[in-house]
Design an enzyme around this catalytic site. Structure first.
Site, short mmCIF file in Angstrom:
data_model
loop_
_atom_site.label_atom_id
_atom_site.label_comp_id
_atom_site.label_asym_id
_atom_site.label_seq_id
_atom_site.Cartn_x
_atom_site.Cartn_y
_atom_site.Cartn_z
N ASP A 113 -39.83 31.92 -37.50
CA ASP A 113 -38.85 31.49 -36.51
C ASP A 113 -39.61 31.07 -35.25
OD1 ASP A 113 -36.56 30.82 -35.17
OD2 ASP A 113 -35.52 32.70 -35.52
C1 BGC Z 1 -33.50 30.50 -33.94
C2 BGC Z 1 -33.42 29.87 -35.32
C3 BGC Z 1 -33.56 28.37 -35.22
C4 BGC Z 1 -34.85 28.04 -34.50
C5 BGC Z 1 -35.13 26.57 -34.39
C6 BGC Z 1 -34.67 29.99 -33.14
O1 BGC Z 1 -34.58 30.40 -31.82
O2 BGC Z 1 -33.57 31.89 -34.08
O3 BGC Z 1 -32.22 30.23 -35.92
O4 BGC Z 1 -33.52 27.80 -36.49
O5 BGC Z 1 -34.79 28.60 -33.20
O6 BGC Z 1 -34.28 25.95 -33.49
#
Ligand code: BGC
Ligand code: BGC
Length: 716
Positions: A265
């Site tokens: 993530d």
């Molecule tokens: C979130 C994810 C997301 C990623 C990319 C993160 O902050 O937890 O769910 O896919 O950002 O935008």
């Protein structure tokens, strides 16, 4: 390309080129306007070469821009390896559908598949290749702002919908079907269980519980073919998921057989430092790679340290090769080597995106996700009812919900606009109405309109920013000003119908006196049309809660599939020493699976084909469901099981199957379910799933609370 050709390509890559493939950067890095670039670029301290060669991106969109970025990339890439464009397409691309928690309320995999399929169509034509969806984190705590991204508190429902999402995004032939995109299931694992509902907080659960309730959703998405898995921000038994070798290698790869790409993530590799399991970026890089993270999203630990780690002999180059091979394979599975633009098509873009058909689907699906919680015979509204529509949600276009990146509020339909099409007898306030601090004038106008009307639709709830990532709350009641407004309106007109826009289950006790309550969630682009269809009854509501609504926040976490305890309240309700609260009940105000319609359904004649079953047999359970009201409707018949005595204490009920039946007034239908040994399995103390001999209770009904039951005996 075939496997050999991909391996051959890998063998031509320099170590630098390989390491760059493992880096993912956001769109700003590739923007052609200088201001957008500077911030993130300086923070990550990357060379221009690394940026140019980073193997994947996040958040680029629009066919023209996608082509420009791909062209620029290929110009720089010595071996002509194309770039993958990823993004968060969570509940629609430009046509926004209800938030996933609302989609869960449809109890309908065809709904999830349709949403994913239309999302893929719009995203692919805009040049995207991968979506960071489905999010299948099981959720039991409405304080957590991200419950809106999940399909709810039940692992069976989550798993069913997870598979449907993947099918809708990816189709059957990802390589050649340019209208499809690859799915990335997230957040692996158990991100939905932060202590206290505070985002990014510690998760603490037994491995047995993890396997029983939390992993099945991800597993279902993987079994359905999801090409990527995203790690979660949280700890799993003290070790961050992003640095968790047991989770990513033993469970995900070895046990689940996942062959695709694991992506961290956003920033999660470097966050192992504040987590306290690595001291430096270099250690963070080593831990994450060794644990099985292929792509590092938006930090540069891999880029800065992998070469050094290899030179020092701390990790082997083969580990990097393994990850690069997976990324190249994904590029190949997407057909990017043959067609680096893939579906990007500027001509088709404008006719595809937000098309009439897509809006139609969005309206239909929103209707299926809106839950009627209470109705003292006041709904549906009649065309000649004189109705005031007031409150902060009345004319609001804040109806899309978090994670609607490309969605545009100005393209959405407000309740006021939807209502005007259903009835000529509506009056709507003209004053702008704030969710928290409405002006005196706005309040006065609302009260005066309510006073002059027969019925009042009071549109309340949360604005978009109050749920989603980093939007946890300790108080899940409606904002104070709205509670005051409810009382004021109620004092001039008894016929108050409350509707809510919300991204989480709320404590609705403050509006308990309403004659009707409709939870609209964030319905998306067609919000107002769908909500008006429900209010005026051109659609008979059929949605069921995917997550329990508590009586009060003090009961949280609250969910239907609880254990009995050694001192169940029900066994002795007047006894002091039983499991209960002194100041509220043990039960949800509106439980999982609950939702009303404008008709009612009777359940009768529950029958088992036999009351004993052995391993190779099945039992057929049937029940007659009758529509005893005046309007045709769709009922969701739910089957729950309890293993009464087991090695590990089992919940009092667990959803195992559901069926939707359409019933005309007075019509009755016999609904039959088949129970086999697989349905009886659970995760034992030794972490394996199998069934135990003994008695099982089978329960059927229209929600998780009001159920008919029978008992049968199982012998292996
Ligand atoms: C979130 C994810 C997301 C990623 C990319 C993160 O902050 O937890 O769910 O896919 O950002 O935008
Ligand atoms: C309590 C114990 C106590 C016992 C005898 C139980 O209900 O849980 O703490 O020692 O009664 O009074």
């Amino acid at each position: 390309m075939n496997k050999k050709q991909i391996e051959n390509l890998l063998s031509q890559m320099t170590l630098d080129e390989k390491i760059d493939q493992l880096l993912q950067l956001a769109a700003a890095f590739y923007s052609d306007t200088a201001e957008e670039k500077t911030g993130p670029m300086s923070e990550l301290e990357l060379t221009q070469e690394a940026i140019n060669n980073a193997g994947t991106t996040l958040g680029v969109s629009g066919a023209k821009e996608a082509k420009r970025v791909q062209d620029q990339y290929l110009k720089n890439n010595r071996l002509n390896i194309p770039l993958i464009l990823m993004a968060d397409i969570i509940h629609g691309f430009r046509t926004i559908f209800p938030i996933p928690l609302a989609l869960g309320c449809s109890f309908d995999p065809t709904v999830a598949e349709a949403v994913a399929s239309i999302s893929a169509l719009e995203a692919s034509v805009s040049g995207l290749h991968v979506t960071f969806s489905p999010m299948v984190d099981l959720v039991r705590d409405p304080r957590w702002g991200r419950v809106l991204e999940s399909t709810g508190e039940d692992s069976f429902l989550n798993a069913t919908l997870a598979a449907a999402f993947v099918k809708g995004y990816q189709g059957d032939d990802l390589k050649n079907d340019l209208t499809k995109i690859a799915a990335c299931v997230k957040h692996f694992a158990a991100y939905g269980a932060p202590i206290g509902g505070r985002d990014y907080n510690t998760v603490n659960m037994s491995e047995r519980e993890l396997r029983q309730n939390y992993l099945p959703g991800y597993k279902a998405a993987i079994d359905a073919g999801a090409k990527l898995v995203m790690t979660s921000f949280n700890l799993i038994d003290g070790i961050p998921a992003t640095a968790n070798r047991w989770l990513l290698r033993d469970v995900l790869r070895n046990e689940f057989g996942f062959k695709g790409v694991v992506i961290s993530d956003w920033g999660a590799v470097k966050e192992t430092i504040p987590h306290g399991v690595s001291a430096t970026e270099k250690e963070a890089a080593r831990l994450a790679l060794v644990s099985g993270v292929d792509i590092e999203m938006m930090t540069s630990c891999y880029n800065h340290s992998l070469e050094e780690l290899i030179k020092e002999g701390i990790i082997s180059e083969e580990l990097v090769d393994e990850s690069v091979l997976r990324i190249l394979t994904l590029k190949n599975d997407l057909g990017l080597f043959e067609n680096p633009y893939r579906g990007a098509n500027e001509e088709r873009e404008s006719e595809t995106i937000l098309s009439v058909d897509h809006r139609k689907a969005a309206r239909d699906i929103a209707k299926r996700s809106i839950v009627l919680l209470k109705n003292n015979n006041i709904l549906p509204l009649q065309a000649n009812d004189k109705v005031a529509i007031v409150g902060p949600g009345a004319s609001s276009n804040d109806v899309l919900g978090a994670w609607s990146w490309q969605g545009k509020q100005e393209e959405s339909v407000s309740l006021a606009d939807g209502a005007k099409k259903c009835s000529k007898n509506v009056v709507i306030g003209k004053e702008k109405f704030d969710y928290f601090e409405p002006s005196e004038k706005a309040i006065e106008e609302a009260i005066s309109l309510a006073h002059q009307s027969e019925k009042v639709v009071l549109a309340l709830g949360e604005p978009e920013w109050m749920s989603g990532e980093a939007a946890s709350r300790s108080d899940i009641r409606l904002p104070k000003a709205q509670i005051g407004l409810f009382k004021a309106i109620k004092s001039v007109n008894q016929n108050v119908i409350v509707t809510t826009y919300n991204g989480r289950p709320l404590d609705l006790s403050d509006v308990d006196e309403a004659e009707a309550i409709i939870v609209a969630w964030f319905p998306g682009t067609e919000a107002g049309n769908a909500l008006a269809d429900v209010l005026w009854g051109s659609f008979n509501p059929s949605a069921r809660l995917s997550m329990s609504f508590p009586e009060s926040v003090g009961q949280v976490p609250i969910y239907y599939n609880v254990n009995n305890t050694g001192r169940p309240y029900e066994s002795a309700p007047n006894e002091k020493y039983v499991s209960k609260y002194l100041d509220c009940s043990n039960y949800a105000k509106y439980p999982f699976g609950f939702g009303l319609s404008y008709t009612s359904y009777d359940y009768n004649n529950m029958e088992l084909s036999q009351n004993r079953m052995n391993k190779d047999e099945t039992i057929l359970v049937s029940i007659t469901v009758q529509n005893v009201g005046k309007m045709a409707g769709e009922e969701t018949v739910q089957l729950y099981l309890q293993d009464i005595v087991a090695e590990v204490a089992r919940p009092v009920k667990e959803l195992k199957a559901f069926k939707k039946v359409w019933l005309e007034p007075s019509e009755s239908k016999k609904v039959t379910f088949e129970i086999d040994e697989k349905l009886l399995r659970y995760v034992h103390s030794d972490k394996t799933a199998r069934s135990d001999d003994g008695q099982f209770k089978v329960m059927i009904g229209g929600n998780s609370r009001d159920l008919l039951e029978k008992v049968f005996d199982y012998r292996n």
